[in-house]
Every structure is written in C-alpha cells, then in structure tokens.
Scaffold this motif. Structure first.
Motif, short mmCIF file in Angstrom:
data_model
loop_
_atom_site.label_atom_id
_atom_site.label_comp_id
_atom_site.label_asym_id
_atom_site.label_seq_id
_atom_site.Cartn_x
_atom_site.Cartn_y
_atom_site.Cartn_z
N HIS A 9 -2.88 -6.22 4.57
CA HIS A 9 -3.58 -5.56 5.67
C HIS A 9 -4.26 -6.57 6.59
O HIS A 9 -4.21 -6.46 7.81
N GLY A 14 -3.37 3.30 2.63
CA GLY A 14 -3.40 2.11 1.80
C GLY A 14 -2.18 1.93 0.94
O GLY A 14 -1.95 0.88 0.39
N HIS A 16 -9.19 2.14 -3.20
CA HIS A 16 -10.41 1.32 -3.19
C HIS A 16 -11.59 2.05 -2.54
O HIS A 16 -12.67 1.48 -2.41
N THR A 21 -4.64 -5.67 0.14
CA THR A 21 -5.78 -6.15 0.91
C THR A 21 -5.33 -7.33 1.77
O THR A 21 -5.61 -7.41 2.97
N LYS A 22 -4.64 -8.26 1.13
CA LYS A 22 -4.12 -9.45 1.82
C LYS A 22 -3.15 -9.06 2.92
O LYS A 22 -3.21 -9.57 4.05
N LEU A 80 -13.17 -3.53 5.97
CA LEU A 80 -12.23 -3.94 4.93
C LEU A 80 -12.83 -3.56 3.58
O LEU A 80 -13.81 -4.16 3.13
N ILE A 140 -9.86 -8.59 -4.49
CA ILE A 140 -8.77 -8.69 -3.52
C ILE A 140 -7.45 -8.37 -4.21
O ILE A 140 -7.12 -8.95 -5.25
N VAL A 166 -13.08 -3.21 -0.33
CA VAL A 166 -12.63 -3.91 -1.54
C VAL A 166 -13.37 -3.31 -2.74
O VAL A 166 -14.60 -3.30 -2.78
N GLY A 183 -7.56 -1.65 3.44
CA GLY A 183 -7.75 -2.09 2.06
C GLY A 183 -6.74 -1.46 1.13
O GLY A 183 -5.96 -0.60 1.52
N HIS A 184 -6.79 -1.90 -0.10
CA HIS A 184 -5.83 -1.47 -1.12
C HIS A 184 -6.01 0.02 -1.45
O HIS A 184 -7.09 0.59 -1.27
N LYS A 230 -11.65 4.09 0.58
CA LYS A 230 -11.80 4.18 2.04
C LYS A 230 -12.16 5.60 2.48
O LYS A 230 -13.10 5.80 3.26
#
Length: 633
Positions: free
Chosen positions: A103, A68, A19, A100-101, A88, A96, A90, A15-16, A21
């Motif tokens: 990954h 990330g 965010h 994110t996209k 994932l 999104i 978010v 994920g970004h 993780k």
C-alpha cells in the motif's frame, strides 16, 4: 442549498487486512463503511466505503475506507484519487505486513506522501510488544523516506482517539489544496440506480467544479448527460468543488451506460486514447524483465484497470537507477489527462512492478530509439510548466494554441496558463496573434515553410509575379486559420521576406526574368493590346500558336491584363483609366447609358457592354434598368 468549499480534505485509510481500518473510521465518524452484506460476512471492505466528520478546527473532512484484501487491490487504487492524507493503520500485535508495504509503495507511486501512522488495537498488547512494533514501524518509515507521527489508539476502548484527532487537525491545517482549474473531471468508482431517482455515480471530483444542470460527457463512450442533483456528505448541494467526494444523480443516462472506471467531464475535454506515453519508476526489489518489450501488464488509472503491452523507449531494459519512459499500448481506450498517475502490475501472477505519470495522453506511435521523442518526454517529465508549454507549442500539429487550450493541455487553471504565457512573452519565446499563442521558434520554421512553398511555385511559374494569396492560405489551412495567416503574411512583408501586391504574394527576392524570345513575345502582346485599348482582342488574336507568347500571356493575367470574359482581354492600365472616366462621369451625372459610355470613351457598343459588365463584377457600377449607376452611390 449549500455549496461545498474548495478546501475540503479527503483522507484515506490504508493497511493490511483486518488491521482495524473500518473500526477506526466508525470510531471517528460513527459511520460503518462495511455496508455490503458480502463485506459483513467476510469482515472486508470490498468496494470503497465513505464517511465524513468534523475536525475541531476545520470543515467536514471525508474519509475513504479502501480495501485491504489483495483481491481487491484495484479498488484500493481507485480510492486514492484525490487523497490528501493517509491514515496508515498497523495492528499493534502484528506490525508491518506485506500489504502494508504494498500500500505504501502504491501511494508513493501515486505521489502521496502525507501520512499519520495509526498503531491500532493498542489495548490488546503489552508494553514490550508495543515497543517492539513501534521500532519496527520506525524502521519501515525510515526505509521509505516517510516522516509521519505514530499514534497508538484503540478504536473500541477509545484509547488515544482524542490525541489522534488533534494530530489529524494539525496535519490538515498544513495541507495545500491544488488550484481550481475550471474543468470538472470525476473518476467514476461506483454506478448504481435508486428507484425514483435513476442513475447515480460516485467518485472524487479531481478538478473543476460541478453544478446542478451542467451537461457532461461520459468517456470513453461519449454519452452525454445532465446533472439532476449533487450530494456531498449525504447533503444536497448546488455546487461541488475540487477534492470533494461526490455523488451525482444523472439524467438521460442508464446505469448500464456508465460504469466504474469511466470519466465524467465537460464535452470534448478529453480525447479517448489507446496509447500513453509515460515516465516509469520500477520498485527497487522488482525484476526489470517484467516490463520488457511487449510484456503484458495490468495498468491502473483512476478507477480503471486496463490490460496493456509495454514498449520501453530509449533503453533495451528498464533501469531502476534512472528515468525510464514507456509507451503503453492499451487493449481498450481510456480517458486520462496529462499528469495523471498510474500503477503497473504484472499480468500473471499479479505482482506490483512500478508506476509513474502520464506525460502524453494522446501520443503517436514511436520508434523505440528516437532522440527527439526522448527529449520531448524528458521536458514533459521535468515538471517545468514553461518548458512543457513551449514543447507543446513547438510540436503540436497546429501552429499555436489558445490560452484555454494550453490550460487544458497542462491541466492547470486559465489564470495560471495566462501567467505562463506572460513569462514566455517577456522572455521572447512566444508571440500572440489575436487569441493564438505561437512559439517563436515554431513561427520561424513556419515562415520558412511559407517561403519554400512560394519558391516551389515560382520555379513552376517562372513568368508569373507570384502566387494567389487565397491559394497560399489554403495550403496551410490545417495548420493555422486564415485570419492568423493574414497577420503572419503582413508581418513577413514588414520583415521584407515577401511582397504582396493586390492578391499576389511573392518571395521578396523573386523577380520575373524574360529571355530574349520571351521579351520579344511580351513586346508584341503589349503592342497588340495598346493598338486599340478599348477594343479588347481575343486570346487567339493575341497569341495564336506561338508557345512563347502563350507562356508570357498567361503570366500577365491579373496584374498586367484583365479578362473581361471567356475570350476578351485588355490592359489593366487601360481598364483603370476608363474606370476612372466612368466614376467621374457618374459622380457628376448619377446615371450613364451605353450610348453615353460610347460618346465618353469612343468604344463601340459591343466592347462597351463587355467593359461595363466587368465593372459591375468588380463592384464599381451596377445596372439600373438600361443605365449604370455607381455601385456605392
């Protein structure tokens, strides 16, 4: 000590940046994966963080916290080797984001499609924002053909964490781990030293098992090392199984001699390569010209980043609607196996382009438009193991392969390779010669090669009955071992393709044909040898300067005549007769002097000595003082 089971599950977060993780992992495991001071200051996970915990109904699972931040994308790709499930993450406030996209695209290219979407920081947004972001996530998942539960959580307050763990438990229950194939291989993503312990590496054990005391080889350097100790989840173990996140303490290897991106495996298991044949899928929104002929790109394999040049095969440009094949010319050698996944980014600026699977880790250089090569790549890309095995057996340099060799090439277990060979045997596609498995089509072509070789020999030696078997076997020694070649020749005799007499091999349709001059020479030679069969004449006495006699005489040696020494020759039939006389005499009398040989056969002492010495060389007799005895008596 314990052994860690084969069914261990590895989970990755993706994920970004920011965010949540790392915070999520700490809430699940109690372990803070932000261990480096630089990471603490930035709030980023630069290198791969690792944690583990027990799910309610399963053994421990490992969690890899991959980076990330865009700068550290290659670390993220390294972390995805051997991943079974992705969380994932978010942010509920942001939804999104570009990374994110990216990954998700990377994981798709690496063949990872098992997700749980964690909607994080849920306590920081109101219901309207939460609902809006949830719909945004659903649209994103639908666009990427992903079926995944969306689980709202707040790792700090604990909201939704119990539900998340229950869903993870159910997901893990449905995961089928790949079969153990017996050949350990680990991509090194960290290498460091600890005082008193020496060199330690970490990585995910992709296949096979590691045991204490095992000797491994580091590729591509070729350095050998021995395992001092193994840790899984901070516990010392005797053995680690496939899929486990592993730390290995290595002997006889300095930290600078093994680095991130290297591969540890059994000696000889991998051949380093500077070229790869691959299938390639370009991401839908990417410019195909980024992978034009000789484009410079960044290739990510395991924990390694390599600069390469692109050679598209079979097409002028990459087509996003069909299968594409590339040959990647690497700027430094790598150690990979067939079936490994890779990612490509443009050299500069670094844009994610696409990726795929390694079809041939050690290819030859190809012309861009070669139908045979494209057909072989198509077979390799099909995933049909029987067809891939046949293609390998048909096109490799050697005639066949062992079961172990097939298993190694296909990157599967020996048992699975045996099952494939049995299927191909039942379908009459392969034949086993001892331990060697041979494609029947390749075998048919090989038999043609043998007949062509004999044909060339017969054309150059028209008056000889055939080719020496050892000479024929030697011509194919780089293709097949001598023992297997003997079996193939025996089979060709039974199929009436060739004939073998003694040590002479001939095409079954070949026969010596003498013209009238050669026939006359033959008759005179035989007459000379028959005149006094136990007084072997010299070459000059037989042929003189007659070219026809010289040619015919040479063709007779070894089957019509035998050479007793440098100068003297006698008929083979006469030698066989006198040999039988000597054997019968020795069976009755045990010993024979030269005088007794002379009395028995009528031969002179001079020629008797020549004949008996030749019998000694043939293993019929042996000398004992001034007598002869049977060699096997």
């Amino acid at each position: 000590m314990e052994t860690v089971g084969q069914d261990q599950i590895i989970i990755a977060t993706a994920g970004h940046v920011d965010h949540g993780k790392t915070t999520l992992i700490k809430a699940l495991t109690g372990i803070d994966t932000d261990t480096m001071e630089a990471e603490k200051k930035r709030g980023l996970t630069i290198n791969l963080g690792f944690a583990f915990f027990d799910l309610p109904n399963h053994e421990q699972v490992g969690i890899v916290d991959v980076p990330g931040h865009e700068r550290f994308l290659k670390n993220m790709i390294a972390g995805l080797s051997g991943i079974d499930l992705v969380l994932l993450v978010v942010d509920a406030a942001e939804g999104i984001m570009p990374q994110t996209k990216e990954h998700v695209e990377i994981m798709s290219l690496l063949g990872i499609d098992n997700y749980i979407v964690v909607l994080s920081k849920i306590d920081t947004v109101d219901d309207d924002i939460r609902e809006l972001v949830t719909e945004d996530v659903k649209d994103f998942l639908k666009k990427h053909d992903i079926e995944a539960p969306i689980v709202p959580v707040d790792a700090i307050s604990g909201t939704g964490m119990k539900n998340l763990i229950e869903i993870m438990d159910k997901k893990v229950d449905s995961i089928k781990k790949p079969k153990y194939n017996g050949i350990p291989r680990i991509n090194v993503d960290r290498s460091f030293s600890i005082k008193g312990f020496g060199t330690i590496i970490t990585g995910t054990l992709l296949e096979g098992e590691l045991t204490k005391g095992m000797t491994l080889e580091a590729f591509p350097s070729g350095k050998t090392t021995k395992i001092r100790n193994i840790q899984v989840h901070d516990e010392d173990v005797d053995k680690a199984m496939p899929g486990t996140r592993t730390a290995v303490n290595l002997a006889n290897l300095k930290t600078e001699e093994i680095r991130r991106g290297d591969v540890l495996t059994l000696p000889g298991n991998i051949q380093p390569t500077s070229m790869l044949d691959v299938d390639f899928r370009i991401l839908p929104d990417k410019n195909a010209h980024l992978v034009d002929l000789w484009s410079r790109v960044r290739v990510y394999l395991g924990a390694e980043e390599i600069i390469a040049r692109v050679v598209p095969l079979g097409e002028e440009t990459i087509d996003a609607t069909k299968d594409n094949y590339l040959q990647l010319r690497l700027e430094k050698p790598v150690a990979v196996k067939k079936g490994d996944r890779y990612i490509i980014r443009s050299y500069s600026p670094m844009v994610l382009i696409g990726g795929g699977t390694v079809l041939d880790p050690n290819p030859k250089k190809h012309r861009r438009y070669n139908d045979d090569v494209l057909e072989q790549l198509s077979v390799k890309a099909s995933g049909n193991q029987e067809q891939i095995a046949l293609d390998f057996l048909m096109n490799q340099s050697e005639l066949g392969a062992t079961i172990d060799g097939l298993a190694d090439y296909l990157n599967i277990s020996v048992d699975d390779a045996k099952a494939i060979v049995q299927t191909l045997t039942d379908e009459n596609e392969v034949t086993k010669y001892g331990k060697l498995v041979v494609s029947n089509d390749r075998l048919a072509n090989f038999k043609k090669d043998i007949l062509e070789t004999l044909g060339v020999y017969h054309k150059s030696h028209r008056l000889e009955n055939g080719m020496n078997k050892e000479e024929l076997i030697a011509k194919f020694r780089t293709v097949v071992d001598g023992k297997t070649m003997e079996r193939i020749l025996e089979k060709m005799v039974s199929e009436k393709l060739i004939r073998i007499k003694g040590f002479i091999v001939a095409d079954a349709n070949f026969h010596v044909k003498l013209n009238k001059y050669q026939q006359a020479a033959y008759d005179e030679i035989i007459a000379t040898l028959k005149k006094d069969p136990l007084m072997p004449p010299s070459d000059d006495d037989i042929v003189g300067n007659d070219k026809n006699k010289q040619e015919v005489f040479k063709s007779l040696e070894g089957h019509v005549t035998v050479r007793l020494g440098e100068k003297n020759v006698m008929l083979k039939s006469a030698f066989d007769d006198v040999t039988q006389q000597v054997v019968n005499y020795l069976k009755k009398n045990q010993t024979m002097t030269i005088a007794e040989f002379r009395d028995l056969t009528g031969a002179s002492r001079k020629y008797g000595m020549l004949i008996l010495e030749y019998m000694d060389k043939q293993g019929v007799t042996r000398r004992k003082e001034n007598m002869r005895v049977l060699a096997k008596g």
